[in-house]
Design an enzyme around this catalytic site. Structure first.
Site, PDB file in Angstrom:
ATOM      1  N   ASN A 149      19.097  28.981  54.158  1.00  0.00           N
ATOM      2  CA  ASN A 149      20.000  30.146  53.435  1.00  0.00           C
ATOM      3  C   ASN A 149      20.676  29.239  52.211  1.00  0.00           C
ATOM      4  OD1 ASN A 149      21.722  28.911  55.141  1.00  0.00           O
ATOM      5  ND2 ASN A 149      22.861  30.481  55.630  1.00  0.00           N
ATOM      6  N   GLU A 191      27.381  23.045  62.733  1.00  0.00           N
ATOM      7  CA  GLU A 191      27.906  24.263  61.920  1.00  0.00           C
ATOM      8  C   GLU A 191      26.892  25.387  62.321  1.00  0.00           C
ATOM      9  OE1 GLU A 191      28.408  27.173  59.796  1.00  0.00           O
ATOM     10  OE2 GLU A 191      27.796  25.897  57.883  1.00  0.00           O
ATOM     11  N   CYS A 241      26.198  32.351  57.111  1.00  0.00           N
ATOM     12  CA  CYS A 241      26.780  32.320  58.383  1.00  0.00           C
ATOM     13  C   CYS A 241      28.268  32.952  58.375  1.00  0.00           C
ATOM     14  CB  CYS A 241      26.860  30.861  58.988  1.00  0.00           C
ATOM     15  SG  CYS A 241      27.324  29.764  57.529  1.00  0.00           S
ATOM     16  N   GLU A 253      33.225  20.318  57.190  1.00  0.00           N
ATOM     17  CA  GLU A 253      32.469  19.818  55.964  1.00  0.00           C
ATOM     18  C   GLU A 253      33.353  20.205  54.812  1.00  0.00           C
ATOM     19  OE1 GLU A 253      28.423  21.627  56.400  1.00  0.00           O
ATOM     20  OE2 GLU A 253      27.885  19.619  56.941  1.00  0.00           O
TER      21      GLU A 253
HETATM   22  P1  NAD Z   1      17.120  27.623  63.078  1.00  0.00           P
HETATM   23  O1  NAD Z   1      18.376  27.096  63.821  1.00  0.00           O
HETATM   24  O2  NAD Z   1      16.056  27.784  63.938  1.00  0.00           O
HETATM   25  O3  NAD Z   1      16.836  26.516  61.942  1.00  0.00           O
HETATM   26  C1  NAD Z   1      17.862  25.695  61.089  1.00  0.00           C
HETATM   27  C2  NAD Z   1      17.075  24.364  61.221  1.00  0.00           C
HETATM   28  O4  NAD Z   1      17.056  23.575  62.538  1.00  0.00           O
HETATM   29  C3  NAD Z   1      15.808  24.280  60.352  1.00  0.00           C
HETATM   30  O5  NAD Z   1      15.661  22.966  59.694  1.00  0.00           O
HETATM   31  C4  NAD Z   1      14.696  24.355  61.376  1.00  0.00           C
HETATM   32  O6  NAD Z   1      13.713  23.761  61.347  1.00  0.00           O
HETATM   33  C5  NAD Z   1      15.579  23.620  62.553  1.00  0.00           C
HETATM   34  N1  NAD Z   1      14.989  23.572  63.779  1.00  0.00           N
HETATM   35  C6  NAD Z   1      14.305  24.786  64.480  1.00  0.00           C
HETATM   36  N2  NAD Z   1      14.305  24.513  65.612  1.00  0.00           N
HETATM   37  C7  NAD Z   1      14.498  23.110  65.999  1.00  0.00           C
HETATM   38  C8  NAD Z   1      14.235  22.306  67.238  1.00  0.00           C
HETATM   39  N3  NAD Z   1      13.849  22.628  68.270  1.00  0.00           N
HETATM   40  N4  NAD Z   1      14.533  20.974  66.962  1.00  0.00           N
HETATM   41  C9  NAD Z   1      15.163  20.546  65.996  1.00  0.00           C
HETATM   42  N5  NAD Z   1      15.606  21.497  64.874  1.00  0.00           N
HETATM   43  C10 NAD Z   1      15.043  22.802  65.014  1.00  0.00           C
HETATM   44  O7  NAD Z   1      17.680  28.833  62.125  1.00  0.00           O
HETATM   45  P2  NAD Z   1      16.887  29.945  61.526  1.00  0.00           P
HETATM   46  O8  NAD Z   1      15.533  30.228  62.189  1.00  0.00           O
HETATM   47  O9  NAD Z   1      16.673  29.417  60.212  1.00  0.00           O
HETATM   48  O10 NAD Z   1      17.689  31.083  61.599  1.00  0.00           O
HETATM   49  C11 NAD Z   1      18.128  31.889  62.836  1.00  0.00           C
HETATM   50  C12 NAD Z   1      19.362  32.526  63.056  1.00  0.00           C
HETATM   51  O11 NAD Z   1      20.377  31.281  62.957  1.00  0.00           O
HETATM   52  C13 NAD Z   1      19.974  33.321  61.816  1.00  0.00           C
HETATM   53  O12 NAD Z   1      19.338  34.382  62.263  1.00  0.00           O
HETATM   54  C14 NAD Z   1      21.410  33.014  61.827  1.00  0.00           C
HETATM   55  O13 NAD Z   1      22.197  33.669  62.798  1.00  0.00           O
HETATM   56  C15 NAD Z   1      21.324  31.570  62.183  1.00  0.00           C
HETATM   57  N6  NAD Z   1      21.616  30.569  60.748  1.00  0.00           N
HETATM   58  C16 NAD Z   1      22.801  30.254  60.760  1.00  0.00           C
HETATM   59  C17 NAD Z   1      22.903  29.440  59.425  1.00  0.00           C
HETATM   60  C18 NAD Z   1      24.286  29.025  59.069  1.00  0.00           C
HETATM   61  O14 NAD Z   1      24.648  28.549  58.142  1.00  0.00           O
HETATM   62  N7  NAD Z   1      25.278  28.564  60.096  1.00  0.00           N
HETATM   63  C19 NAD Z   1      21.893  29.172  58.603  1.00  0.00           C
HETATM   64  C20 NAD Z   1      20.750  29.949  58.872  1.00  0.00           C
HETATM   65  C21 NAD Z   1      20.486  30.633  60.125  1.00  0.00           C
END
Ligand code: NAD
Length: 506
Positions: free
Chosen positions: A172, A273, A307, A485
């Site tokens: 994001n 986070e 978020c 952060e």
């Molecule tokens: P995600 O947690 O799946 O991905 C975030 C990061 O984690 C990415 O780099 C992804 O490649 C990595 N990742 C995913 N699965 C992993 C694993 N098994 N092992 C290691 N790394 C892994 O989040 P998303 O699919 O991008 O979004 C899903 C939900 O997460 C959103 O709907 C939202 O609720 C939340 N989100 C929160 C933030 C925030 O800033 N806190 C940001 C993006 C998404």
């Protein structure tokens, strides 16, 4: 293979217009060199405005992750031994390069993430501000001289870098999230292995290229990209490796908990986070126009994909109807479209999974009795000409049995809940597993201190809808994670304390 491979260029692939085409990188950056992945696999990066691929990047596996760790571990002794001034100057130089290339970086962000160019430019400035901040904080990794309680002894607490840090970031904020992890890590004297989100690797790769040009030595920052399918296997190499001493992660709560579990065997430090479910409370004594304006800024930034964006909006009964009407006209004035079109307020969502989740939340709410005020559907027309646009949506008379009350919607949807008393709304606001951000609007100073003390979150906006700043400690409690952060505390997360006691001093 150091340049972009254009797969299906289209009019919205803004990165085709970069002043520096060489900022579009496709390989991994390990030990100071751009290298093809050992996995020999690549995957495509698409523009969410069209869902057309316009670049491809390395689809790394565990061998690539291990090579990155080897480089970071080898670079650590030299990097930690540099003077704080030297590290600070290199971060300042990186900051300068980011600003010099700000327009290209903004175009990369807009191309792979979908946010408007105005927002993308804002993100570059925001991300750069963390690099500048930690360039200054690098000079202040102070320890303590402790008062001695026994004669002939001196006691000191030193602050030292934790070691190799693994940074895993979401899509994001493709620039700001990785900048605010790498900058404090480097300031503290740590070296880094990083993996950006699969949807948005290009901005992070460009940022690392600029860091190398700023003189940050080989091995200090290493970055690999990986598809969603390959990510768990690649990252597990870091989770199991005792040389990686810390993980800093921003993303979903489910993945954050997985990382904590899987890395427990090597007892790493963690900064997590994670997701939020922010309440936004409007008391009847608030300035209603200011509350609507604050909600619009906080909610629709990045199409509701932040978020900290308000997820549940509670409005006191006496002003509820007036609030709905003012909000409806503000929301209906938003212009939806691609980043390439000037005047766009709200871009597409990131991918098909995001659209499906937002739509499921809206349909569930309507089925459970919410009233659709505006929006409520996907949009595809001449301007918003792609599969991932969702109309800015307002739902009235929302209730606690709806999915959008318990899960982060992560999209442009505002559910309005009606409340009567302060005590009631504080209890309802806290009735969630998450604890990242909360907002409230009131004109009563006494209420400000009461409510601020009771809301269970790490970040709060009081008569303010957008609160992030490099000078402020950002992070959550409960299922929203731990660690901070930004600010001085953002540096603490990368330092460990060594207590030293010297005796025989006479
Ligand atoms: P995600 O947690 O799946 O991905 C975030 C990061 O984690 C990415 O780099 C992804 O490649 C990595 N990742 C995913 N699965 C992993 C694993 N098994 N092992 C290691 N790394 C892994 O989040 P998303 O699919 O991008 O979004 C899903 C939900 O997460 C959103 O709907 C939202 O609720 C939340 N989100 C929160 C933030 C925030 O800033 N806190 C940001 C993006 C998404």
């Amino acid at each position: 293979m150091n340049s972009v491979t254009h797969i299906a260029p289209d009019q919205d692939s803004l990165c085709l217009d970069l002043q520096r085409g060489d900022l579009v990188c496709s390989q991994n950056y390990i030990n100071g060199a751009w290298v093809d992945p050992y996995s020999k696999r690549w995957y495509e990066v698409s523009n969410p405005a069209t869902d057309l691929a316009f670049a491809r990047v390395a689809d790394s596996g565990p061998d690539d992750a291990r090579a990155a760790t080897d480089a970071a571990a080898a670079a650590f002794p030299d990097w930690r031994a540099r003077t704080a001034r030297e590290r600070s100057q290199m971060l300042q130089s990186w900051h300068g390069r980011i600003l010099e290339n700000a327009e290209d970086l903004a175009r990369l962000i807009a191309s792979e993430q979908g946010k408007s160019l105005a927002e993308a430019r804002g993100e570059v400035a925001y991300g750069a501000s963390y690099v500048e901040w930690f360039a200054a904080e690098a000079l202040r990794c102070n320890g303590d001289i402790l008062p001695s309680l026994m004669p002939g002894r001196r006691q000191m607490a030193m602050r030292e870098p934790v070691g190799v840090v693994a940074a895993i970031t979401p899509w994001n904020f493709p620039l700001a999230m990785i900048a605010r992890k790498i900058a404090p890590a480097l300031a503290a004297g740590c070296t880094v292995v990083a993996k950006p989100a699969e949807d948005t690797p290009l901005t992070a790769l460009a940022l690392v290229k600029l860091a190398a040009e700023a003189g940050i030595p080989a091995g200090v920052i290493n970055i690999i990209s990986a598809s969603r399918e390959q990510t768990p296997e690649a990252v597990s190499s870091w989770l199991q490796d005792a040389r990686v001493r810390k993980i800093t992660f921003t993303g979903s709560t489910a993945v954050g908990k997985y990382l904590a579990r899987e890395s427990a065997g090597t007892l790493k430090r963690l900064s997590l986070e994670l997701g939020g479910n922010a309440p936004f409370i409007v008391f009847a004594d608030a300035d209603i126009d200011a509350a609507v304006a604050g909600l619009m800024r906080g909610k629709f930034r990045n199409s509701g994909q932040t978020c900290v964006c308000p997820n549940r909006v509670y409005v006191q009964s006496g002003v509820y109807q007036r609030f709905v009407e003012k909000l409806q006209s503000a929301v209906e004035a938003l212009r939806i479209g691609p980043a390439s079109r000037s005047g766009t307020d709200i871009g597409p969502l990131i991918n098909a999974r995001a659209v499906a989740k937002v739509d499921a939340h809206v349909h569930d709410a309507i089925a459970r009795g919410a009233t659709l005020v505006t929006g409520g559907k996907s949009v595809q027309n001449e301007v918003a000409n792609g599969p991932f646009y969702y109309a800015p949506t307002v739902l009235a008379e929302a209730s606690e049995d709806m999915m959008l009350c318990h899960e982060e919607t992560f999209g442009p949807v505002i559910p309005l809940f009606r409340f009567d008393t302060e005590e009631e709304v504080v209890a309802r606001a806290n009735a969630t597993a998450f604890g990242l951000a909360a907002y409230f609007y009131t004109g009563d100073p006494a209420r400000i201190w009461r409510v601020a003390g009771l809301l269970e979150v790490g970040v709060m906006g009081i008569n303010e809808g957008v609160v992030a700043s490099e000078a402020a400690p950002f992070g959550g409690i409960k299922d929203s994670g731990y660690g901070r952060e930004g600010s001085q505390q953002g540096l603490d997360d990368y330092l460990q304390t060594k207590y030293m006691c010297q005796g025989e001093l006479g």
